[in-house]
Design a protein around this motif. Sequence first.
Motif, PDB file in Angstrom:
ATOM      1  N   GLN A   1      -2.356   6.228   3.389  1.00 46.80           N
ATOM      2  CA  GLN A   1      -1.837   7.388   2.664  1.00 46.80           C
ATOM      3  C   GLN A   1      -1.056   8.303   3.599  1.00 46.80           C
ATOM      4  O   GLN A   1       0.015   8.795   3.245  1.00 46.80           O
ATOM      5  CB  GLN A   1      -2.969   8.159   1.996  1.00 46.80           C
TER       6      GLN A   1
ATOM      7  N   TYR B   1      10.827   1.996   9.651  1.00 51.74           N
ATOM      8  CA  TYR B   1      11.359   1.814   8.308  1.00 51.74           C
ATOM      9  C   TYR B   1      12.837   2.174   8.291  1.00 51.74           C
ATOM     10  O   TYR B   1      13.250   3.169   8.891  1.00 51.74           O
ATOM     11  CB  TYR B   1      10.623   2.706   7.304  1.00 51.74           C
TER      12      TYR B   1
ATOM     13  N   LYS C   1       0.836  -1.213   0.000  1.00 48.42           N
ATOM     14  CA  LYS C   1       0.000   0.000   0.000  1.00 48.42           C
ATOM     15  C   LYS C   1       0.865   1.255   0.000  1.00 48.42           C
ATOM     16  O   LYS C   1       0.569   2.222  -0.694  1.00 48.42           O
ATOM     17  CB  LYS C   1      -0.947  -0.012   1.192  1.00 48.42           C
ATOM     18  N   MET C   2       1.950   1.227   0.758  1.00 51.26           N
ATOM     19  CA  MET C   2       2.837   2.378   0.802  1.00 51.26           C
ATOM     20  C   MET C   2       3.512   2.604  -0.542  1.00 51.26           C
ATOM     21  O   MET C   2       3.568   3.730  -1.041  1.00 51.26           O
ATOM     22  CB  MET C   2       3.884   2.199   1.900  1.00 51.26           C
TER      23      MET C   2
ATOM     24  N   SER D   1       2.259   6.657   4.519  1.00 52.40           N
ATOM     25  CA  SER D   1       3.155   6.727   3.367  1.00 52.40           C
ATOM     26  C   SER D   1       3.771   8.114   3.230  1.00 52.40           C
ATOM     27  O   SER D   1       4.986   8.248   3.007  1.00 52.40           O
ATOM     28  CB  SER D   1       2.400   6.393   2.079  1.00 52.40           C
ATOM     29  N   GLU D   2       2.945   9.120   3.346  1.00 51.71           N
ATOM     30  CA  GLU D   2       3.426  10.498   3.165  1.00 51.71           C
ATOM     31  C   GLU D   2       4.374  10.911   4.289  1.00 51.71           C
ATOM     32  O   GLU D   2       5.412  11.532   4.040  1.00 51.71           O
ATOM     33  CB  GLU D   2       2.238  11.462   3.069  1.00 51.71           C
TER      34      GLU D   2
ATOM     35  N   TYR E   1       7.754   9.079   3.681  1.00 49.80           N
ATOM     36  CA  TYR E   1       8.504   9.641   2.558  1.00 49.80           C
ATOM     37  C   TYR E   1       9.101  10.996   2.918  1.00 49.80           C
ATOM     38  O   TYR E   1      10.288  11.249   2.692  1.00 49.80           O
ATOM     39  CB  TYR E   1       7.627   9.779   1.307  1.00 49.80           C
TER      40      TYR E   1
ATOM     41  N   ASN F   1       1.163   4.120  -3.058  1.00 48.37           N
ATOM     42  CA  ASN F   1       1.004   5.563  -2.815  1.00 48.37           C
ATOM     43  C   ASN F   1       2.222   6.328  -3.311  1.00 48.37           C
ATOM     44  O   ASN F   1       2.087   7.397  -3.917  1.00 48.37           O
ATOM     45  CB  ASN F   1       0.781   5.841  -1.321  1.00 48.37           C
ATOM     46  N   TRP F   2       3.412   5.790  -3.086  1.00 43.24           N
ATOM     47  CA  TRP F   2       4.627   6.454  -3.561  1.00 43.24           C
ATOM     48  C   TRP F   2       4.668   6.493  -5.085  1.00 43.24           C
ATOM     49  O   TRP F   2       5.082   7.489  -5.661  1.00 43.24           O
ATOM     50  CB  TRP F   2       5.871   5.755  -3.006  1.00 43.24           C
TER      51      TRP F   2
END
Length: 190
Positions: free
Chosen positions: A160, A117, A51-52, A163-164, A167, A55-56
């Motif tokens: 989302q 991560y 999922k991550m 993920s954001e 990142y 999104n990336w």
Amino acid sequence: MTFSSDKLADLEPIKPIASPYIEVSVGDFTAHLDENKSLTNNEAGRVIIDKMMENWKDNNYIRDFTYSNNNLAEKAQYKLFLRGHQEDTSSFVMQFLSAITFLLIPATSETSYNLIYELEEVHSEKKYFAEVADNISTTTWLLFFPALPFSSMGANNTFQRISEHIYQNFAKQGAFVNLENPTDLNAIDR
């Protein structure tokens, strides 16, 4: 129906400096299904990573990703490792009552994520670390049946945001700069 928590703020996507290839893998990741049952769950970790990465890709943060046993892994510029914990809690009594009443009585479960991560730049072997925690609440109830097409909206929002945050945390540490021509990292703080 899933509902996202408010642990993480919504972040606007940023413009990427470079879009590398990433090799991903799940390391020490555990999932607890209830208070006394624990198992290592590589599949649960893969769901989170997938999922991550999607999104990336949608935000052009990466060109593509692969798991470490794939041919694309040879041209990966970064390696991403997931560690952490997923905790699923619910009341067995409420789940049972909901089931025997054919969902007339609602049942709720809570899924919490504590994710760590590690990102490694392949060429320089420089490592970056980011950590995030968030929750998803799931309610199963007959009255929510008309909203079935929107039932995963809360989970999608949570992934989302995770993920954001990950990142942008990596980007602020100096990751994802153009590998051929590194540029000014202040552009990341837009």
